[in-house]
Design a protein around this motif. Structure first.
Motif, PDB file in Angstrom:
ATOM      1  N   LEU A  16       0.861  -1.219   0.107  1.00 48.76           N
ATOM      2  CA  LEU A  16       0.111   0.092  -0.028  1.00 48.76           C
ATOM      3  C   LEU A  16       0.952   1.370   0.035  1.00 48.76           C
ATOM      4  O   LEU A  16       0.628   2.237  -0.770  1.00 48.76           O
ATOM      5  CB  LEU A  16      -0.833  -0.018   1.116  1.00 48.76           C
ATOM      6  CG  LEU A  16      -1.912   1.199   1.348  1.00 48.76           C
ATOM      7  CD1 LEU A  16      -2.772   1.354   0.141  1.00 48.76           C
ATOM      8  CD2 LEU A  16      -2.740   0.962   2.667  1.00 48.76           C
ATOM      9  N   THR A  17       2.032   1.104   0.813  1.00 50.26           N
ATOM     10  CA  THR A  17       2.835   2.300   0.699  1.00 50.26           C
ATOM     11  C   THR A  17       3.508   2.594  -0.404  1.00 50.26           C
ATOM     12  O   THR A  17       3.619   3.746  -1.171  1.00 50.26           O
ATOM     13  CB  THR A  17       3.963   2.163   2.012  1.00 50.26           C
ATOM     14  OG1 THR A  17       3.303   1.993   3.107  1.00 50.26           O
ATOM     15  CG2 THR A  17       4.827   3.543   1.956  1.00 50.26           C
ATOM     16  N   ILE A  18       4.109   1.533  -1.145  1.00 52.26           N
ATOM     17  CA  ILE A  18       4.526   1.689  -2.382  1.00 52.26           C
ATOM     18  C   ILE A  18       3.592   1.925  -3.379  1.00 52.26           C
ATOM     19  O   ILE A  18       4.019   3.040  -4.464  1.00 52.26           O
ATOM     20  CB  ILE A  18       5.008   0.377  -3.023  1.00 52.26           C
ATOM     21  CG1 ILE A  18       6.415  -0.051  -2.310  1.00 52.26           C
ATOM     22  CG2 ILE A  18       5.640   0.411  -4.366  1.00 52.26           C
ATOM     23  CD1 ILE A  18       6.597  -1.408  -2.352  1.00 52.26           C
ATOM     24  N   ALA A  19       2.400   1.617  -3.529  1.00 58.46           N
ATOM     25  CA  ALA A  19       1.155   2.166  -4.372  1.00 58.46           C
ATOM     26  C   ALA A  19       0.884   3.736  -4.024  1.00 58.46           C
ATOM     27  O   ALA A  19       0.778   4.181  -5.115  1.00 58.46           O
ATOM     28  CB  ALA A  19      -0.019   1.226  -4.242  1.00 58.46           C
ATOM     29  N   ARG A  20       0.871   4.043  -3.138  1.00 59.64           N
ATOM     30  CA  ARG A  20       0.520   5.398  -2.501  1.00 59.64           C
ATOM     31  C   ARG A  20       1.951   6.414  -2.951  1.00 59.64           C
ATOM     32  O   ARG A  20       1.313   7.453  -3.646  1.00 59.64           O
ATOM     33  CB  ARG A  20       0.254   5.384  -1.170  1.00 59.64           C
ATOM     34  CG  ARG A  20      -0.080   7.057  -0.680  1.00 59.64           C
ATOM     35  CD  ARG A  20      -0.496   7.136   0.785  1.00 59.64           C
ATOM     36  NE  ARG A  20       0.171   6.070   1.695  1.00 59.64           N
ATOM     37  CZ  ARG A  20       1.098   6.482   2.289  1.00 59.64           C
ATOM     38  NH1 ARG A  20       1.695   7.652   1.960  1.00 59.64           N
ATOM     39  NH2 ARG A  20       2.039   5.798   3.072  1.00 59.64           N
ATOM     40  N   ARG A  21       3.014   5.912  -2.743  1.00 56.94           N
ATOM     41  CA  ARG A  21       4.060   6.876  -3.124  1.00 56.94           C
ATOM     42  C   ARG A  21       4.642   6.468  -4.518  1.00 56.94           C
ATOM     43  O   ARG A  21       5.212   7.481  -5.005  1.00 56.94           O
ATOM     44  CB  ARG A  21       5.502   6.280  -2.042  1.00 56.94           C
ATOM     45  CG  ARG A  21       5.326   6.602  -0.657  1.00 56.94           C
ATOM     46  CD  ARG A  21       5.490   8.109  -0.732  1.00 56.94           C
ATOM     47  NE  ARG A  21       5.515   8.573   0.750  1.00 56.94           N
ATOM     48  CZ  ARG A  21       5.615   9.759   1.216  1.00 56.94           C
ATOM     49  NH1 ARG A  21       6.232  10.591   0.135  1.00 56.94           N
ATOM     50  NH2 ARG A  21       5.713   9.988   2.389  1.00 56.94           N
ATOM     51  N   ARG A  22       4.200   5.627  -5.222  1.00 56.10           N
ATOM     52  CA  ARG A  22       4.564   5.418  -6.539  1.00 56.10           C
ATOM     53  C   ARG A  22       5.920   5.378  -6.942  1.00 56.10           C
ATOM     54  O   ARG A  22       6.586   5.907  -7.857  1.00 56.10           O
ATOM     55  CB  ARG A  22       3.926   6.404  -7.564  1.00 56.10           C
ATOM     56  CG  ARG A  22       2.296   6.351  -7.596  1.00 56.10           C
ATOM     57  CD  ARG A  22       1.935   7.180  -8.362  1.00 56.10           C
ATOM     58  NE  ARG A  22       0.219   6.767  -8.646  1.00 56.10           N
ATOM     59  CZ  ARG A  22      -0.272   6.064  -9.354  1.00 56.10           C
ATOM     60  NH1 ARG A  22       0.501   5.202 -10.250  1.00 56.10           N
ATOM     61  NH2 ARG A  22      -1.689   5.646  -9.230  1.00 56.10           N
ATOM     62  N   SER A  23       6.770   4.769  -5.733  1.00 54.17           N
ATOM     63  CA  SER A  23       8.067   4.761  -5.909  1.00 54.17           C
ATOM     64  C   SER A  23       8.837   3.936  -4.791  1.00 54.17           C
ATOM     65  O   SER A  23       8.349   4.101  -3.415  1.00 54.17           O
ATOM     66  CB  SER A  23       8.741   6.322  -5.539  1.00 54.17           C
ATOM     67  OG  SER A  23      10.132   6.176  -5.232  1.00 54.17           O
ATOM     68  N   PHE A  24       9.498   2.960  -5.102  1.00 51.08           N
ATOM     69  CA  PHE A  24      10.101   1.979  -3.999  1.00 51.08           C
ATOM     70  C   PHE A  24      11.090   2.838  -3.110  1.00 51.08           C
ATOM     71  O   PHE A  24      11.100   2.624  -1.947  1.00 51.08           O
ATOM     72  CB  PHE A  24      11.091   1.023  -4.859  1.00 51.08           C
ATOM     73  CG  PHE A  24      10.083  -0.221  -5.153  1.00 51.08           C
ATOM     74  CD1 PHE A  24      10.561  -1.189  -4.209  1.00 51.08           C
ATOM     75  CD2 PHE A  24       9.201  -0.231  -5.995  1.00 51.08           C
ATOM     76  CE1 PHE A  24       9.579  -2.578  -4.547  1.00 51.08           C
ATOM     77  CE2 PHE A  24       8.492  -1.475  -6.315  1.00 51.08           C
ATOM     78  CZ  PHE A  24       8.913  -2.519  -5.702  1.00 51.08           C
ATOM     79  N   LEU A  31       9.166   4.009   5.188  1.00 50.63           N
ATOM     80  CA  LEU A  31       8.883   2.848   6.261  1.00 50.63           C
ATOM     81  C   LEU A  31      10.342   2.502   6.829  1.00 50.63           C
ATOM     82  O   LEU A  31      10.330   1.589   7.909  1.00 50.63           O
ATOM     83  CB  LEU A  31       8.335   1.584   5.455  1.00 50.63           C
ATOM     84  CG  LEU A  31       6.959   1.601   4.665  1.00 50.63           C
ATOM     85  CD1 LEU A  31       6.863   0.417   3.790  1.00 50.63           C
ATOM     86  CD2 LEU A  31       5.893   1.612   5.817  1.00 50.63           C
ATOM     87  N   GLY A  32      11.339   3.150   6.632  1.00 51.95           N
ATOM     88  CA  GLY A  32      12.605   2.859   7.449  1.00 51.95           C
ATOM     89  C   GLY A  32      13.232   1.580   7.028  1.00 51.95           C
ATOM     90  O   GLY A  32      13.987   0.892   7.514  1.00 51.95           O
ATOM     91  N   LEU A  33      12.992   1.196   5.625  1.00 50.16           N
ATOM     92  CA  LEU A  33      13.551  -0.102   5.220  1.00 50.16           C
ATOM     93  C   LEU A  33      14.447   0.141   3.677  1.00 50.16           C
ATOM     94  O   LEU A  33      14.247   1.151   3.285  1.00 50.16           O
ATOM     95  CB  LEU A  33      12.417  -1.078   4.731  1.00 50.16           C
ATOM     96  CG  LEU A  33      11.410  -1.428   5.887  1.00 50.16           C
ATOM     97  CD1 LEU A  33      10.367  -2.224   5.612  1.00 50.16           C
ATOM     98  CD2 LEU A  33      12.253  -2.238   6.871  1.00 50.16           C
ATOM     99  N   THR A  34      14.969  -0.958   3.494  1.00 50.71           N
ATOM    100  CA  THR A  34      15.831  -0.795   2.219  1.00 50.71           C
ATOM    101  C   THR A  34      14.922  -1.080   1.028  1.00 50.71           C
ATOM    102  O   THR A  34      14.118  -1.858   1.117  1.00 50.71           O
ATOM    103  CB  THR A  34      16.949  -1.766   2.141  1.00 50.71           C
ATOM    104  OG1 THR A  34      16.693  -3.153   2.163  1.00 50.71           O
ATOM    105  CG2 THR A  34      18.097  -1.323   3.490  1.00 50.71           C
TER     106      THR A  34
END
Length: 345
Positions: A16-24, A31-34
């Motif tokens: 959901l975060t990727i879809a909302r941001r449209r960017s990995f 999210l504080g991840l790689t």
């Protein structure tokens, strides 16, 4: 599509975060991840679901899933927000056991301010004058005269010392005459006071070494002030009550204070409660429970303060020293603790 697994929630949140941001990259930063961790999570989710959710941008089914997930996570966020409100602000019942006189004098005047400060706390008031084990009976707070609350309780004074006076109606006093000394009361019809243990209270007049206690007689004995005040107003006899309790009748001229120089000073009303009490869920946070009690006591300080009219009710902040523990006398010796005096019969 495979059945939902609770273990999928972290991957669904990532998707959901990727879809909302449209960017990995931006999603990884939020999210504080790689980005590689996000890629592995998405691969795991798509393998489990058996569909492609992302192809540079969300696929058609990915868009539909993101829309539904957004609604679901918003519901979860609202639920967690309600829990936070529940934790920070007391919610639930506050059960109080209080004598009838204290209920009339203490509860009514503060209700509007207390309800405004704690709109989600429901006050449940039980008025009774006899001995009560508030823990065994399921009460959060008890109110009694100082010196009659159980030991090992946290106790907070709600009022200054209280004055006790003899009252009578103008008609009775004109017919029977005005007592000039405490001993004169023995020649009058008096409305005797029955205590919570059904014993008859000896009237106390004066303070210190000059105090006298009278075993008065009369046609009526009552265990509540309402009956005593009403009977005195109707000319049945003289009554013995808290001065504040008869303030309205005295101001209107329906009653007069007899022997005003012999008014007797008695203990204040105290609130008391267990220091390590397990409370209802809405008051489970002990510090917050103390804040409710402290506010209750704070309101009464303002109510009985000489400059009360110049103040406004406020919800106070609570500090470490705001509540002090006191060990106070043996439990429930009498609703009105007696003091050293000489008895007149």
């Amino acid at each position: 599509m495979s059945a939902f697994r609770r273990s999928d929630l972290p991957e669904l949140q990532i998707f959901l975060t990727i879809a909302r941001r449209r960017s990995f990259a931006q999603a990884a930063k939020e999210l504080g991840l790689t980005t590689s961790a996000l890629s592995r999570a998405m691969q795991k989710l798509e393998d489990h679901l058996g569909v492609r959710l992302l192809h540079r941008a969300p696929t058609l089914i990915g868009k539909r899933l993101a829309q539904r997930l957004d609604q679901g996570f918003e519901t979860i966020a609202k639920a967690l927000g309600e829990i936070e409100t529940f934790r920070e602000n007391p919610v639930g019942e506050l059960r109080i056991n209080i004598p009838h006189d204290a209920g009339r004098l203490l509860i009514g005047p503060i209700l509007p301010a207390f309800v405004a400060a704690y709109p989600q706390v429901e006050l449940i008031i039980t008025a009774e004058d006899g001995p009560v084990d508030i823990i065994a009976e399921g009460f959060d707070l008890g109110v009694r005269y100082g010196g009659t609350a159980p030991e090992d309780m946290v106790a907070v004074a709600l009022t200054p010392l209280l004055r006790w006076v003899v009252i009578g109606s103008p008609e009775y006093l004109q017919q029977r005459g005005y007592p000039q000394t405490p001993a004169d009361l023995l020649n009058h019809d008096c409305i005797r006071m029955r205590l919570g243990d059904n014993s008859v209270f000896k009237w106390e007049l004066g303070d210190g070494d000059d105090m006298v206690r009278l075993e008065v007689q009369g046609p009526l004995a009552a265990n509540d002030t309402e009956t005593t005040v009403d009977a005195a107003r109707r000319g049945v006899g003289l009554g013995y009550v808290l001065e504040r309790r008869a303030q309205q009748e005295v101001s209107s001229g329906a009653l007069e204070i007899v022997l005003p120089d012999w008014a007797s000073t008695g203990p204040a009303f105290f609130a008391y409660y267990a220091s390590r009490k397990q409370t209802e869920p809405g008051l489970r946070q002990i510090r917050r429970f103390h804040l409710v009690i402290f506010t209750f006591c704070h309101f009464h300080f303002l109510l009985f303060h000489p400059k009360f009219g110049e103040k406004q009710f406020v919800r106070p902040a609570i500090g470490k020293a705001a509540l002090r523990r006191r060990r106070i006398g043996p439990p429930f010796q009498s609703p009105i603790p007696s003091r050293r005096s000489r008895v007149v019969r």
